[in-house]
Design a protein around this motif. Structure first.
Motif, PDB file in Angstrom:
ATOM      1  N   PRO A  40      48.936 -56.856  -3.258  1.00  0.00           N
ATOM      2  CA  PRO A  40      47.934 -55.772  -3.112  1.00  0.00           C
ATOM      3  C   PRO A  40      48.127 -54.997  -2.081  1.00  0.00           C
ATOM      4  O   PRO A  40      47.819 -54.152  -1.899  1.00  0.00           O
ATOM      5  N   ALA A  41      48.672 -55.534  -1.096  1.00  0.00           N
ATOM      6  CA  ALA A  41      48.857 -54.670   0.304  1.00  0.00           C
ATOM      7  C   ALA A  41      49.760 -53.554  -0.043  1.00  0.00           C
ATOM      8  O   ALA A  41      49.548 -52.332   0.719  1.00  0.00           O
ATOM      9  N   VAL A  42      50.560 -53.409  -1.153  1.00  0.00           N
ATOM     10  CA  VAL A  42      51.581 -52.408  -1.357  1.00  0.00           C
ATOM     11  C   VAL A  42      50.713 -51.344  -2.087  1.00  0.00           C
ATOM     12  O   VAL A  42      50.502 -50.151  -1.558  1.00  0.00           O
ATOM     13  N   THR A  43      49.758 -51.933  -2.732  1.00  0.00           N
ATOM     14  CA  THR A  43      48.886 -50.851  -3.558  1.00  0.00           C
ATOM     15  C   THR A  43      47.999 -50.178  -2.630  1.00  0.00           C
ATOM     16  O   THR A  43      47.772 -48.834  -2.536  1.00  0.00           O
ATOM     17  N   GLY A  69      38.872 -46.950   3.930  1.00  0.00           N
ATOM     18  CA  GLY A  69      40.421 -46.944   3.641  1.00  0.00           C
ATOM     19  C   GLY A  69      40.993 -48.035   4.722  1.00  0.00           C
ATOM     20  O   GLY A  69      42.102 -48.400   4.046  1.00  0.00           O
ATOM     21  N   LEU A  70      40.538 -48.529   5.525  1.00  0.00           N
ATOM     22  CA  LEU A  70      41.097 -49.600   6.359  1.00  0.00           C
ATOM     23  C   LEU A  70      40.574 -51.040   6.182  1.00  0.00           C
ATOM     24  O   LEU A  70      41.421 -52.020   6.281  1.00  0.00           O
ATOM     25  N   ALA A  71      39.732 -51.019   5.313  1.00  0.00           N
ATOM     26  CA  ALA A  71      39.001 -52.299   4.902  1.00  0.00           C
ATOM     27  C   ALA A  71      39.728 -53.413   4.064  1.00  0.00           C
ATOM     28  O   ALA A  71      39.827 -54.335   4.350  1.00  0.00           O
ATOM     29  N   PRO A  72      40.598 -52.780   2.993  1.00  0.00           N
ATOM     30  CA  PRO A  72      41.459 -53.532   2.224  1.00  0.00           C
ATOM     31  C   PRO A  72      42.243 -54.517   3.399  1.00  0.00           C
ATOM     32  O   PRO A  72      42.735 -55.634   2.890  1.00  0.00           O
ATOM     33  N   ALA A  73      42.753 -53.761   4.175  1.00  0.00           N
ATOM     34  CA  ALA A  73      43.557 -54.703   5.207  1.00  0.00           C
ATOM     35  C   ALA A  73      42.584 -56.040   5.626  1.00  0.00           C
ATOM     36  O   ALA A  73      43.493 -57.058   5.972  1.00  0.00           O
ATOM     37  N   VAL A  74      41.672 -55.841   6.101  1.00  0.00           N
ATOM     38  CA  VAL A  74      40.611 -56.841   6.373  1.00  0.00           C
ATOM     39  C   VAL A  74      40.674 -57.743   5.145  1.00  0.00           C
ATOM     40  O   VAL A  74      40.639 -58.868   5.208  1.00  0.00           O
ATOM     41  N   LEU A  80      42.140 -58.161   2.448  1.00  0.00           N
ATOM     42  CA  LEU A  80      43.371 -58.576   1.770  1.00  0.00           C
ATOM     43  C   LEU A  80      43.909 -59.563   2.853  1.00  0.00           C
ATOM     44  O   LEU A  80      44.341 -60.853   2.428  1.00  0.00           O
ATOM     45  N   GLY A  81      44.158 -59.367   4.095  1.00  0.00           N
ATOM     46  CA  GLY A  81      44.526 -60.113   5.130  1.00  0.00           C
ATOM     47  C   GLY A  81      43.772 -61.164   5.447  1.00  0.00           C
ATOM     48  O   GLY A  81      44.352 -62.085   5.899  1.00  0.00           O
TER      49      GLY A  81
END
Length: 176
Positions: free
Chosen positions: A79-82, A126-131, A133-134
């Motif tokens: 999912p990080a790639v997406t 836009g940056l929330a997925p990093a948090v 997913l991470g």
């Protein structure tokens, strides 16, 4: 009117009309072409070159994602790639809003404040997925994508709403 072209392009990017073969009738590359055309009309913007470059990169990514086989491979990957392939789109929208904010601040403070807040929202979403997913908070991912859609829709509405404002770079005065 540059902002109308950009807004229409983002509508094409936001909307999806899939065919049985997996293609999207409203091809995102077409949307990004409209966005690039609109940005080219922002003649008073000092960030126009960077905005065009980001829109071209987002458009190139969208070409790959428009092809069903490649899109399936990307979506089925980590999912990080997406998330990461959407960063040029996020960067473009944030920079566009920030640029418009700079033009609006002096003559239209309410628009300047709205654009500032919307820019912060775009960057946060836009940056929330990093948090998410991470941090292993995968259950929040679907809601986050829905929120991202609403934020993009908000951007589109603002672009249409502000398209006739005097402070918009490259805006042509109608002849009466």
């Amino acid at each position: 009117m540059p902002l109308v072209s950009i807004a229409l392009g983002l509508v094409v990017v936001l909307a999806s009309v899939p065919t049985a073969g997996g293609y999207d009738v409203l091809a995102d590359p077409l949307g990004w072409a409209l966005v690039v055309a609109g940005v080219a009309g922002l003649t008073g913007s000092t960030r126009r070159g960077l905005l065009i470059a980001l829109a071209v990169v987002a458009g190139a990514v969208s070409v790959v994602l428009w092809l069903p086989g490649l899109r399936a491979q990307v979506v089925s990957a980590d999912p990080a790639v997406t998330w990461s392939i959407n960063l040029p789109q996020v960067a473009f929208i944030a920079l566009l809003l920030w640029d418009l904010r700079d033009h609006a601040r002096a003559s239209d403070p309410p628009a300047g404040r709205t654009l500032t807040g919307t820019t912060v929202l775009v960057v946060a979403v836009g940056l929330a997925p990093a948090v998410v997913l991470g941090g292993g908070l995968d259950t929040l991912a679907a809601g986050l994508y829905v929120l991202a859609g609403f934020v993009l829709l908000t951007v589109v509405v603002l672009l249409f709403a502000y398209s006739r404002r005097d402070w918009v770079p490259g805006r042509h005065q109608p002849t009466a």
